[in-house]
Each structure stands twice: as C-alpha cells, then as structure tokens.
Write a protein that holds these residues in place. Structure first.
Motif, PDB file in Angstrom:
ATOM      1  N   PRO A 232     -18.742  21.839  59.423  1.00 57.93           N
ATOM      2  CA  PRO A 232     -17.626  22.250  59.324  1.00 57.93           C
ATOM      3  C   PRO A 232     -16.579  21.143  59.855  1.00 57.93           C
ATOM      4  CG  PRO A 232     -18.407  23.933  60.974  1.00 57.93           C
ATOM      5  CD  PRO A 232     -19.286  23.040  61.008  1.00 57.93           C
ATOM      6  N   PHE A 233     -16.760  20.370  60.487  1.00 55.39           N
ATOM      7  CA  PHE A 233     -15.668  19.836  61.285  1.00 55.39           C
ATOM      8  C   PHE A 233     -14.513  18.968  60.427  1.00 55.39           C
ATOM      9  CE2 PHE A 233     -18.083  15.999  60.008  1.00 55.39           C
ATOM     10  CZ  PHE A 233     -16.793  14.719  59.403  1.00 55.39           C
ATOM     11  N   GLY A 234     -14.856  18.948  58.646  1.00 57.56           N
ATOM     12  CA  GLY A 234     -13.670  18.716  58.317  1.00 57.56           C
ATOM     13  C   GLY A 234     -12.793  19.726  57.807  1.00 57.56           C
ATOM     14  N   THR A 235     -13.496  21.204  57.914  1.00 56.50           N
ATOM     15  CA  THR A 235     -12.519  22.226  57.770  1.00 56.50           C
ATOM     16  C   THR A 235     -11.213  22.192  59.330  1.00 56.50           C
ATOM     17  OG1 THR A 235     -13.670  23.492  56.775  1.00 56.50           O
ATOM     18  CG2 THR A 235     -13.125  25.096  57.499  1.00 56.50           C
ATOM     19  N   TYR A 236     -11.785  22.489  60.039  1.00 54.20           N
ATOM     20  CA  TYR A 236     -11.503  22.041  61.646  1.00 54.20           C
ATOM     21  C   TYR A 236     -10.676  20.904  61.667  1.00 54.20           C
ATOM     22  CZ  TYR A 236     -15.350  24.890  63.462  1.00 54.20           C
ATOM     23  OH  TYR A 236     -16.669  26.056  63.513  1.00 54.20           O
ATOM     24  N   PHE A 237     -10.558  20.143  60.822  1.00 57.68           N
ATOM     25  CA  PHE A 237      -9.707  18.910  60.966  1.00 57.68           C
ATOM     26  C   PHE A 237      -8.286  18.779  59.777  1.00 57.68           C
ATOM     27  CE2 PHE A 237      -7.547  14.968  58.782  1.00 57.68           C
ATOM     28  CZ  PHE A 237      -8.604  14.465  59.566  1.00 57.68           C
ATOM     29  N   MET A 238      -8.518  20.299  59.248  1.00 57.41           N
ATOM     30  CA  MET A 238      -7.486  20.643  58.132  1.00 57.41           C
ATOM     31  C   MET A 238      -7.066  21.760  58.807  1.00 57.41           C
ATOM     32  SD  MET A 238      -8.034  20.155  54.477  1.00 57.41           S
ATOM     33  CE  MET A 238     -10.288  21.325  54.764  1.00 57.41           C
ATOM     34  N   PHE A 239      -7.606  22.652  59.423  1.00 62.82           N
ATOM     35  CA  PHE A 239      -7.263  24.812  59.198  1.00 62.82           C
ATOM     36  C   PHE A 239      -6.651  24.058  61.275  1.00 62.82           C
ATOM     37  CE2 PHE A 239      -7.921  28.040  61.692  1.00 62.82           C
ATOM     38  CZ  PHE A 239      -7.742  29.190  61.328  1.00 62.82           C
ATOM     39  N   VAL A 240      -6.593  23.476  61.747  1.00 67.13           N
ATOM     40  CA  VAL A 240      -6.753  23.580  63.202  1.00 67.13           C
ATOM     41  C   VAL A 240      -4.829  23.118  63.168  1.00 67.13           C
ATOM     42  CG1 VAL A 240      -6.431  23.123  65.950  1.00 67.13           C
ATOM     43  CG2 VAL A 240      -8.793  23.836  64.478  1.00 67.13           C
ATOM     44  N   PRO A 241      -4.342  21.878  62.549  1.00 63.05           N
ATOM     45  CA  PRO A 241      -3.281  21.478  62.993  1.00 63.05           C
ATOM     46  C   PRO A 241      -2.559  22.470  62.122  1.00 63.05           C
ATOM     47  CG  PRO A 241      -5.260  19.630  61.937  1.00 63.05           C
ATOM     48  CD  PRO A 241      -5.661  20.243  62.705  1.00 63.05           C
ATOM     49  N   ILE A 242      -2.724  22.477  60.765  1.00 63.20           N
ATOM     50  CA  ILE A 242      -1.849  23.046  60.267  1.00 63.20           C
ATOM     51  C   ILE A 242      -1.460  24.756  60.452  1.00 63.20           C
ATOM     52  CG2 ILE A 242      -3.607  25.184  58.435  1.00 63.20           C
ATOM     53  CD1 ILE A 242      -0.184  23.321  57.944  1.00 63.20           C
ATOM     54  N   VAL A 243      -2.587  25.733  61.533  1.00 61.37           N
ATOM     55  CA  VAL A 243      -2.172  26.391  62.032  1.00 61.37           C
ATOM     56  C   VAL A 243      -1.109  26.751  63.578  1.00 61.37           C
ATOM     57  CG1 VAL A 243      -3.516  28.605  63.607  1.00 61.37           C
ATOM     58  CG2 VAL A 243      -4.548  28.082  61.464  1.00 61.37           C
ATOM     59  N   ALA A 244      -1.972  24.956  64.228  1.00 61.82           N
ATOM     60  CA  ALA A 244      -0.746  25.202  65.189  1.00 61.82           C
ATOM     61  C   ALA A 244       1.038  24.542  64.961  1.00 61.82           C
ATOM     62  CB  ALA A 244      -1.409  23.585  65.774  1.00 61.82           C
ATOM     63  N   SER A 245       0.289  23.688  63.162  1.00 60.85           N
ATOM     64  CA  SER A 245       1.840  23.312  63.266  1.00 60.85           C
ATOM     65  C   SER A 245       3.098  25.092  62.825  1.00 60.85           C
ATOM     66  CB  SER A 245       2.108  22.870  62.037  1.00 60.85           C
ATOM     67  OG  SER A 245       3.009  22.035  61.458  1.00 60.85           O
ATOM     68  N   THR A 246       2.387  25.858  61.977  1.00 58.20           N
ATOM     69  CA  THR A 246       3.100  26.838  61.199  1.00 58.20           C
ATOM     70  C   THR A 246       3.143  28.697  62.476  1.00 58.20           C
ATOM     71  OG1 THR A 246       1.331  27.048  59.418  1.00 58.20           O
ATOM     72  CG2 THR A 246       2.046  28.753  60.260  1.00 58.20           C
ATOM     73  N   ILE A 247       2.572  27.654  63.919  1.00 60.52           N
ATOM     74  CA  ILE A 247       2.973  28.083  65.147  1.00 60.52           C
ATOM     75  C   ILE A 247       4.526  28.122  65.743  1.00 60.52           C
ATOM     76  CG2 ILE A 247       2.404  29.204  67.091  1.00 60.52           C
ATOM     77  CD1 ILE A 247      -0.478  30.103  66.322  1.00 60.52           C
ATOM     78  N   TRP A 248       4.100  26.683  65.842  1.00 62.17           N
ATOM     79  CA  TRP A 248       5.595  25.535  66.428  1.00 62.17           C
ATOM     80  C   TRP A 248       5.982  25.859  65.631  1.00 62.17           C
ATOM     81  CZ3 TRP A 248       5.122  24.169  71.170  1.00 62.17           C
ATOM     82  CH2 TRP A 248       6.172  23.620  71.740  1.00 62.17           C
ATOM     83  N   LEU A 249       6.506  25.113  64.986  1.00 63.63           N
ATOM     84  CA  LEU A 249       7.709  25.140  63.522  1.00 63.63           C
ATOM     85  C   LEU A 249       7.817  26.102  63.775  1.00 63.63           C
ATOM     86  CD1 LEU A 249       7.033  22.443  60.999  1.00 63.63           C
ATOM     87  CD2 LEU A 249       7.713  22.211  63.225  1.00 63.63           C
ATOM     88  N   TRP A 250       6.773  27.697  63.342  1.00 64.76           N
ATOM     89  CA  TRP A 250       8.187  29.296  63.521  1.00 64.76           C
ATOM     90  C   TRP A 250       8.921  29.301  64.482  1.00 64.76           C
ATOM     91  CZ3 TRP A 250      10.065  33.070  60.324  1.00 64.76           C
ATOM     92  CH2 TRP A 250       9.796  34.110  60.772  1.00 64.76           C
ATOM     93  N   LYS A 251       8.105  29.181  66.108  1.00 57.00           N
ATOM     94  CA  LYS A 251       9.125  29.093  67.159  1.00 57.00           C
ATOM     95  C   LYS A 251      10.405  28.565  67.670  1.00 57.00           C
ATOM     96  CE  LYS A 251       5.403  32.308  69.334  1.00 57.00           C
ATOM     97  NZ  LYS A 251       4.774  32.079  69.760  1.00 57.00           N
ATOM     98  N   ASN A 252       9.807  26.801  66.647  1.00 57.37           N
ATOM     99  CA  ASN A 252      10.657  26.333  67.413  1.00 57.37           C
ATOM    100  C   ASN A 252      11.656  24.697  66.010  1.00 57.37           C
ATOM    101  OD1 ASN A 252      10.343  25.977  70.335  1.00 57.37           O
ATOM    102  ND2 ASN A 252       8.160  25.950  68.997  1.00 57.37           N
ATOM    103  N   HIS A 253      11.331  25.727  65.255  1.00 55.82           N
ATOM    104  CA  HIS A 253      12.152  24.654  63.982  1.00 55.82           C
ATOM    105  C   HIS A 253      13.732  24.455  64.232  1.00 55.82           C
ATOM    106  CE1 HIS A 253      13.825  23.418  60.263  1.00 55.82           C
ATOM    107  NE2 HIS A 253      12.734  22.816  60.268  1.00 55.82           N
ATOM    108  N   ASP A 254      14.077  23.631  63.976  1.00 59.94           N
ATOM    109  CA  ASP A 254      15.966  23.357  64.118  1.00 59.94           C
ATOM    110  C   ASP A 254      16.178  21.836  63.370  1.00 59.94           C
ATOM    111  OD1 ASP A 254      16.021  20.843  66.018  1.00 59.94           O
ATOM    112  OD2 ASP A 254      15.515  22.778  67.139  1.00 59.94           O
TER     113      ASP A 254
END
Length: 248
Positions: free
Chosen positions: A225-247
C-alpha cells in the motif's frame, strides 16, 4: 466586543487566518480518513503473505496482481471502490498549495497540479484497472480454461492496455513528487526544509527502501500500500503543521 464592521485591519487578518486554519483542518481530517479506505483496497489488490520486500521488485508481484492472490470476485470488486474517492484525495494538493504558495507559480502550483493529475489518473486507471488485470484468472478459477494460447494472448493484451493507460500517471507521479520536493527545499514555503521527509517523494523513497529489506509476510503491509502512504502521510503532516503554523 467588536462587531465585524469595527475590526481593525490586523483583527480582520487574524479572523481570516483563523477561518482558513479551520477549513484546512476539516479538509485535512476528511481526506486523511477517506485515504485509509484506499489502504484497504491496496491490500486486497497487491498484498501477499508469500512475498518479501525484495520479491516485490521482481515479476512475482505481477503474478499476485494478475490473480488477485486468489481472492474472491466480490472482494476484487470491493477494491475498485477506492477509485471513486480519488477526486476527493486530490483535494490534499489544494491543502498543500496553501502551505507551498509562497514559493510561487513554478515551485508551488505546477508540481501540485502535476501530482493532482497523477492521483486522478491513478484512481481511474489503477484502482479500476487492477481488477481487470485479474479477470481472466478469476474466470479460469471458476470455469477452467481449455485454450491456454488464447488465455495467454488475451492476458498479454490486457496488461499492455493497462500499462499504456497508466503511463502518464506514472510519469506525472514521479515528476510531481521530485518537483514538489524542490519547492520545499527552496525554503520559500510555510513548511520547513525537513518537511521533505514527509513529502510525497520522501514517503515514496522511505516506504520502498525500508520495505525492500523486510521479510514476508510483513513486507506486503509496507510495500503493497505504498500509494496510500504516499497520500496519507503528507496530508496528515500538512494538516498538523498548518493548524499550528499557518499565517499570511
């Protein structure tokens, strides 16, 4: 308490920023949850308890795809349903564009448009096409086959159609992932440079490198399922980062 008309420019920016953070959070959580279903479907299509990570780099993996590893017809049809969700999965790249847009048109928008195209093509070609790859083997398992020459020739044509249809998706996936990584490394985005580790390219390399050293039956859970990780990990990381650091 100030009403909307009385907000100062700085207050207005803070309010808009809070709204954007909330929208990004909702989008990120929604896409992340739905992507998990893709992992289930990937498992149905390509997991084999008999293959090591090294085996997944050989022709042995094609035998699994062409036979669906002996899984029943209804289960293979179920695996196709992930393809329905790929237009929603592609929204992950809008999410990432918010974090990347400071890098400009060429380092932000272009690679993400390419990745979105790749994802949409993969949803249509792979998650539908994988099922068709195994049709002949499924039919043979039910009614048998008395003409193996015809069987092999028909199988050959199906594989060729699948690979030809998937060609642009593969090129776009690799090109977009590399281009996106260059954008992150430019240091012009909201993401830090180390974010390349959780970028599509980083996840693609890590899962395949680690997976190649794993034995059966564990390897299939990483490489399959590497294709799933390809989508899942970046969107989770982006969600967490932008929630805390978006400006802005």
């Amino acid at each position: 308490m100030k009403n909307t008309d009385e907000l100062s420019p700085s207050d207005s920016v803070m309010t808009d920023n809070a709204k954007m953070r909330k929208r990004l959070l909702i989008l990120g959580i929604t896409v992340s949850i739905l992507v998990l279903w893709n992992g289930v479907c990937d498992y149905i299509y390509v997991y084999s308890s008999q293959l090591s990570g090294a085996d997944y780099s050989t022709s042995a993996v094609f035998k699994v795809m062409l036979s669906a590893d002996g899984r029943p017809h209804w289960m293979v049809m179920l695996a196709q349903t992930a393809g329905w969700l790929y237009p929603i999965y592609a929204l992950a790249y809008y999410h990432m564009w918010i974090g990347m847009r400071r890098a400009g048109f060429w380092l932000a928008r272009v690679p993400l448009v390419i990745l979105a195209y790749a994802i949409l093509m993969i949803g249509g070609i792979q998650h539908a096409g994988f099922a068709f790859l195994s049709v002949l083997e499924q039919a043979k398992a039910v009614v048998g086959c008395t003409d193996m020459v015809f069987f092999d020739q028909a199988n050959k044509y199906i594989i060729e159609h699948f690979l030809w249809g998937d060609l642009t998706a593969i090129i776009a996936l690799i090109t977009g992932a590399i281009w996106h990584a260059v954008g992150i490394l430019s240091g012009k985005t909201m993401y830090p440079r180390w974010f390349i580790v959780v970028s599509p390219l980083g996840v693609l390399l890590i899962t395949n490198i680690i997976g190649s050293f794993l034995p059966a039956p564990i390897a299939g859970f990483v490489v399959g399922p590497f294709g799933t990780y390809f989508m899942f990990v970046p969107i989770v990381a982006s969600t967490i980062w932008l929630w805390k650091n978006h400006d802005y």
